[in-house]
Motif scaffolding. Structure first.
Motif: not given
Length: 352
Positions: A117-123
């Motif tokens: 449903q979604g795609l998330w990436m954090g750094h």
């Protein structure tokens, strides 16, 4: 050729540079010569140069030669950057190979998820606190390449931290320790830059698994067009990949897919940075049991025990991307700024 100063984002100064590869990389150094000189005046710069040109010189020279052979375009970019800044190229090579000449501290955290449903990436971009005033945003529009925006350390090849590109790709890089470098590999910053110049997620992932790093990085890759997120470890000629299709993936600063106990990779069990990295990823896991939004990712990365505030491990900036919604969040000291991801990648500041 053009250089444009953009309005800052969350306290980060921002420069956009356009032109041919030679023009852009030379101008990148020239436009930030003062900031590069400011880092060059600090003991940390001198220490890296002394290590590379002192006892580690044979390894340093071998990795430089191998990198030039494997990645000639990115190697030339680093030379142009040095020329523009008026700094000996050998010094910028020493700076950029800091994680390819043996053990090199710690820093950075990544969290990514994709559920259909979604795609998330954090750094979280971490480093020595003394560099905080120098870290900034740079966007490059180089003829023939996807445009890109990077959280940039003046003097580094624009590749080793957080990067997002007009090809719909975003990258976060975490240092992983390598005690014995692969002298036939390429500098990890240049491997990162090579992958970030690719026009598809498939090509970027191939670049990160086909070109061996002399040292070690874990690459968090969000492929908006492909609807997938991966973490790829590339350490001294060994690679491993895990796709975020069965829950969130988390990474800090120790090998989790490549066997980190193998000769040349293993660090002492009582190594303080190994202990710190394991503690931090455990905390990251605890505060992100489920990830279903960019808000979840941002909250986890800014949580106590994940966000760093010490002198030798300081979080400069947190960046989170949601390619499906075309949004990016950038946060340093104050509130997070939310913008249009596709615009941000090309060097255009549009608040969402």
């Amino acid at each position: 050729m053009s250089i444009t100063r953009l309005p800052e984002v969350s306290g980060l100064e921002w420069t956009l540079i356009s032109g041919s590869r030679a023009e852009a990389m030379t101008d990148l150094g020239r436009a930030h010569a003062d900031q590069i000189a400011a880092w060059r005046a600090l003991p940390s710069w001198a220490g890296l140069v002394e290590r590379a040109t002192g006892p580690s010189r044979p390894v340093f020279e071998a990795v430089v030669a191998s990198t030039r052979r494997l990645l000639p375009v990115e190697s030339q970019e680093l030379d142009w950057l040095a020329a523009g800044a008026g700094v000996p190229a050998e010094e910028l090579w020493a700076l950029n190979l800091r994680g390819d000449l043996g053990r090199d501290g710690t820093g950075c955290s990544d969290l990514c998820a994709a559920d259909g449903q979604g795609l998330w990436m954090g750094h979280n971009e971490d480093g020595d606190r003394e560099l905080a005033p120098l870290v900034r945003l740079v966007s490059l529009r180089i003829d023939g390449d996807p445009a890109m925006t990077v959280v940039w350390y003046p003097g580094m090849l624009p590749a080793n931290s957080f990067v997002t590109t007009s090809a719909g790709l975003s990258f976060g890089m975490d240092h992983v320790p390598v005690r014995t470098p692969l002298t036939g590999g390429a500098g990890r910053h240049l491997v990162a830059r090579h992958a970030q110049r690719q026009s598809t997620g498939q090509a970027a992932r191939a670049a990160l698994t086909e070109v061996p790093c002399a040292g070690g990085f874990a690459f968090d890759v969000a492929d908006g067009s492909g609807g997938r997120a991966d973490i790829i470890e590339n350490a001294a000629g060994r690679q491993a990949c895990q796709r975020a299709d069965a829950g969130a993936l988390r990474h800090t600063n120790h090998l989790r897919m490549v066997d980190g106990t193998r000769p040349g990779l293993a660090v002492a069990p009582d190594d303080r940075w190994l202990a710190e990295s394991r503690t931090r990823v455990a905390r990251l896991r605890a505060v992100s049991p489920r990830v279903g939004s960019a808000t979840d990712v941002l909250a986890a990365l800014r949580s106590e025990g994940v966000l760093n505030r010490s002198e030798d491990l300081y979080t400069f900036a947190t960046t989170v991307v949601d390619p499906t919604a075309d949004r990016i969040w950038v946060q340093t000291q104050g509130p997070a700024w939310c913008g249009v991801l596709s615009a941000f990648a090309t060097g255009e500041r549009i608040t969402a």
